[in-house]
Motif scaffolding. Structure first.
Motif, PDB file in Angstrom:
ATOM      1  N   HIS A  40     138.167 -33.195 -13.063  1.00 15.02           N
ATOM      2  CA  HIS A  40     137.302 -32.243 -13.768  1.00 15.02           C
ATOM      3  C   HIS A  40     136.762 -31.256 -12.738  1.00 15.02           C
ATOM      4  CE1 HIS A  40     133.933 -30.555 -16.025  1.00 15.02           C
ATOM      5  NE2 HIS A  40     134.486 -31.047 -17.125  1.00 15.02           N
TER       6      HIS A  40
ATOM      7  N   ARG B 187     133.962 -32.692 -26.361  1.00 14.83           N
ATOM      8  CA  ARG B 187     132.576 -32.345 -26.726  1.00 14.83           C
ATOM      9  C   ARG B 187     131.961 -33.431 -27.594  1.00 14.83           C
ATOM     10  NH1 ARG B 187     134.661 -27.132 -27.600  1.00 14.83           N
ATOM     11  NH2 ARG B 187     134.667 -27.507 -29.845  1.00 14.83           N
TER      12      ARG B 187
ATOM     13  N   ARG C 253     131.128 -36.442 -25.518  1.00 14.01           N
ATOM     14  CA  ARG C 253     129.938 -36.179 -24.704  1.00 14.01           C
ATOM     15  C   ARG C 253     128.670 -36.360 -25.528  1.00 14.01           C
ATOM     16  NH1 ARG C 253     126.959 -31.981 -24.796  1.00 14.01           N
ATOM     17  NH2 ARG C 253     128.560 -30.610 -25.683  1.00 14.01           N
TER      18      ARG C 253
ATOM     19  N   GLU D 252     131.495 -32.919 -17.828  1.00 19.63           N
ATOM     20  CA  GLU D 252     130.886 -32.002 -18.781  1.00 19.63           C
ATOM     21  C   GLU D 252     129.366 -32.007 -18.649  1.00 19.63           C
ATOM     22  OE1 GLU D 252     132.524 -29.894 -21.316  1.00 19.63           O
ATOM     23  OE2 GLU D 252     133.899 -30.242 -19.643  1.00 19.63           O
TER      24      GLU D 252
END
Length: 364
Positions: free
Chosen positions: A142, A81, A84, A116
């Protein structure tokens, strides 16, 4: 087309630029960007140097981390996260600037970050994951990637165990310089001062010259009078000087003329299963993986053995025996070269072009 690579070794960049070259040659606009240009320099330096340090001085630590990330964890999800947030804005800006119909990632971390963004609806065009390694780790794929491309059906089979999206084995993306434009064997040997009947062994350690016990490996082969050994040290000047000092075979540093060395060689002995291995397969040179580096190196070696494109001896004595067999006209050598040659039957850009022409599927 936007291709996202990373300046970590030569393999990811090599695949991205070769895909871009082929796409441009086919009449498409293609741009290659470096994921690390989207991150602060300090973070990039820490990421790259910690990786290099672990491979050289703490391989056990790298192996444990590699195995640890087979499982999802809160710390990994937090890290992803954060990355990203750090890189996402630049990545999306590059997509807009390129007016991309599709984004292709050749680097696992880039795939995860872009995945993501795709899952959140921020990346609105199809995402293709071009996996440059034989070995498949859960963090090389992913669930929000639209299409996965692999270098071999063995890798494709393993990838299908982690994702539901299509997985296609297209073969590696290597330069024509190591296949259709490869110098003639006799010319390459003459230029390097090698005889036609020499049994030439290249020992390679990647662009960083990384690996454990390389001098010992070189010594075992170079001290055998049956072989002419050339060690490719990459950018590791310390390794090059050390080998020159002991006089074990011939030694080369970083070179842009790898096709000439491959054209002259009978066998390469490598330790990572990276770009040079793929180039050797393209050049019809037998591949031996010995004492592979931790993590992806060992995973690659196991998968390449399953594919029949590589031998992986466990000891120095076995290494010498295998090299003896693969530098001779034996059934084992012929079978390995046929298996390697079959990897190049498809054109890697075809699925990329096809998905770019399709209406983008809903993000997952």
């Amino acid at each position: 087309m936007l291709l996202v690579s990373a300046s970590m070794g030569a393999g990811h960049d090599g695949a991205a630029h070769e895909l871009a070259r082929r796409l441009a040659e086919a009449g498409h606009r293609a741009r290659v960007v470096d994921l690390f240009d989207a991150a602060p320099r300090l973070i990039v330096w820490l990421w790259r140097e910690s990786y290099r340090f672990q491979l050289r001085f703490a391989p056990g630590v790298y192996e444990r981390a590699y195995q640890l990330y087979y499982r999802r964890s809160r710390s990994w999800e937090w890290t992803l996260r954060s990355l990203r947030r750090i890189t996402g804005r630049s990545l999306l800006r590059w997509v807009d600037q390129a007016k991309a119909d599709v984004v292709v990632s050749t680097y696992a971390l880039g795939t995860l970050i872009l995945g993501e963004l795709r899952s959140r609806g921020e990346l609105e065009v199809p995402l293709v994951n071009f996996i440059t390694d034989f070995g498949i780790h859960p963090r090389t794929v992913h669930p929000s990637v639209d299409l996965n491309l692999t270098v071999h059906e063995v890798a494709a089979h393993d990838a299908r165990g982690y994702v539901n999206a299509p997985v296609i084995a297209t073969g590696p993306a290597v330069s024509p310089r190591v296949r259709v434009e490869l110098p003639r064997r006799a010319d390459a040997r003459a230029a390097l001062g090698l005889a036609d009947d020499d049994r030439v062994v290249l020992v390679v350690a990647g662009s960083w010259g990384v690996g454990n016990h390389l001098p010992e490996t070189v010594a075992a082969l170079a001290c055998d009078p049956r072989f002419v050994v050339i060690t490719m040290c990459g950018r590791d000047e310390r390794l090059r000087r050390k080998l020159l000092a002991v006089g074990h075979g011939r030694v080369s540093g970083w070179t842009s003329d790898m096709p000439r060395f491959l054209a002259a060689a009978d066998v390469i002995v490598e330790n990572a299963g990276g770009l040079t291995s793929m180039e050797a397969c393209a050049a019809r040179v037998a591949v031996v993986s010995f004492r592979p580096i931790p993590g992806h190196g060992r995973e690659n070696a196991r998968a390449m053995v399953r594919a029949g494109v590589c031998a992986a001896p466990a000891t120095l004595d076995e290494l010498v025996e295998v090299v003896d067999e693969l530098t001779s006209d034996t059934a084992r050598r012929r079978d390995q070269l046929v298996a390697a040659d079959a990897m190049f039957a498809r054109e890697p850009i075809d699925p990329i072009v096809e998905i770019a022409r399709m209406p983008p599927p809903r993000h997952r």
